[in-house]
Design an enzyme around this catalytic site. Structure first.
Site, PDB file in Angstrom:
ATOM      1  N   ILE A  50      14.022  -7.769  55.327  1.00  0.00           N
ATOM      2  CA  ILE A  50      13.638  -8.592  56.476  1.00  0.00           C
ATOM      3  C   ILE A  50      13.177  -9.976  56.025  1.00  0.00           C
ATOM      4  O   ILE A  50      13.487 -10.985  56.656  1.00  0.00           O
ATOM      5  CB  ILE A  50      12.527  -7.899  57.297  1.00  0.00           C
ATOM      6  N   CYS A  51      12.444 -10.014  54.927  1.00  0.00           N
ATOM      7  CA  CYS A  51      11.819 -11.266  54.469  1.00  0.00           C
ATOM      8  C   CYS A  51      12.791 -12.434  54.334  1.00  0.00           C
ATOM      9  O   CYS A  51      12.482 -13.536  54.800  1.00  0.00           O
ATOM     10  CB  CYS A  51      11.065 -11.034  53.165  1.00  0.00           C
ATOM     11  N   PRO A  52      13.972 -12.251  53.731  1.00  0.00           N
ATOM     12  CA  PRO A  52      14.846 -13.426  53.601  1.00  0.00           C
ATOM     13  C   PRO A  52      15.305 -13.960  54.958  1.00  0.00           C
ATOM     14  O   PRO A  52      15.500 -15.176  55.105  1.00  0.00           O
ATOM     15  CB  PRO A  52      16.019 -12.929  52.759  1.00  0.00           C
ATOM     16  N   ILE A  55      12.414 -16.241  56.010  1.00  0.00           N
ATOM     17  CA  ILE A  55      12.306 -17.435  55.173  1.00  0.00           C
ATOM     18  C   ILE A  55      13.435 -18.409  55.512  1.00  0.00           C
ATOM     19  O   ILE A  55      13.200 -19.612  55.677  1.00  0.00           O
ATOM     20  CB  ILE A  55      12.327 -17.057  53.681  1.00  0.00           C
TER      21      ILE A  55
END
Length: 180
Positions: A50-52, A55
């Site tokens: 999920i993080c990318p 970002i």
């Protein structure tokens, strides 16, 4: 957890930016605003799923935040070398040219009150901080739900009007004017 009206913690922490050179002891002072707004967003861990998406979503809006006199700062509980390796491994992340705090000591995450236990990582938290280093907006998501960076931009727009903004207000729309 720190909230609206609290001072954002002033700490000097490792930071990583770009992919041109290995981290070399660069730091950031989280209490310094440079007279600008700050949008600080934490993600739990580098090299995840999920993080990318978050970002990259924030990175795509970096110019819009800059147009509003706001600096974008990312953070996780990983090291500056892990940040560097992740950026090098993914061109989309490499293009997200804003500082990434390496809060592997969890000093900032603990000071903000956003450490997810027992995982020992930060929640997906976003802090909008005014030029006086006062928190004006906080959102926190669990570890499994991504955020909407455009919503952070919309909230920043509303905060910068210093007016009463109704539900779903967007920049350029009428603000509320109480009857005199």
């Amino acid at each position: 957890m720190l909230t609206v009206g609290d001072k954002f913690p002033a700490l000097t922490l490792p930071v990583q930016q770009g992919v041109d050179a290995l981290p070399n002891g660069e730091t950031i002072d989280t209490g310094d605003t440079g007279g600008k707004w700050k949008v600080v967003f934490f993600w739990p861990k580098d090299f995840t799923f999920i993080c990318p998406t978050e970002i990259i979503g924030y990175g795509e809006l970096k110019g819009d935040f800059a147009d509003r006199d706001a600096v974008l700062i990312g953070a996780s509980t990983d090291t500056d070398f892990v940040h560097f390796a992740w950026r090098k491994s993914d061109e989309r992340l490499a293009n997200c040219d804003f500082p990434w705090i390496a809060d592997n000591s969890k000093k900032l995450a603990h000071a903000l009150g956003i450490v997810a236990e027992p995982e020992g990582v930060a929640f997906r938290a976003t802090f909008i901080v005014d030029p006086h280093n006062v928190i004006q907006h906080v959102t926190v998501n669990g570890l499994n739900q991504g955020r909407n960076p455009a919503e952070a931009l919309r909230v920043l727009d509303a905060l910068q009007t210093d007016e009463l903004c109704p539900c779903n207000w967007s920049q350029g729309e009428e603000v509320l004017k109480p009857a005199a």
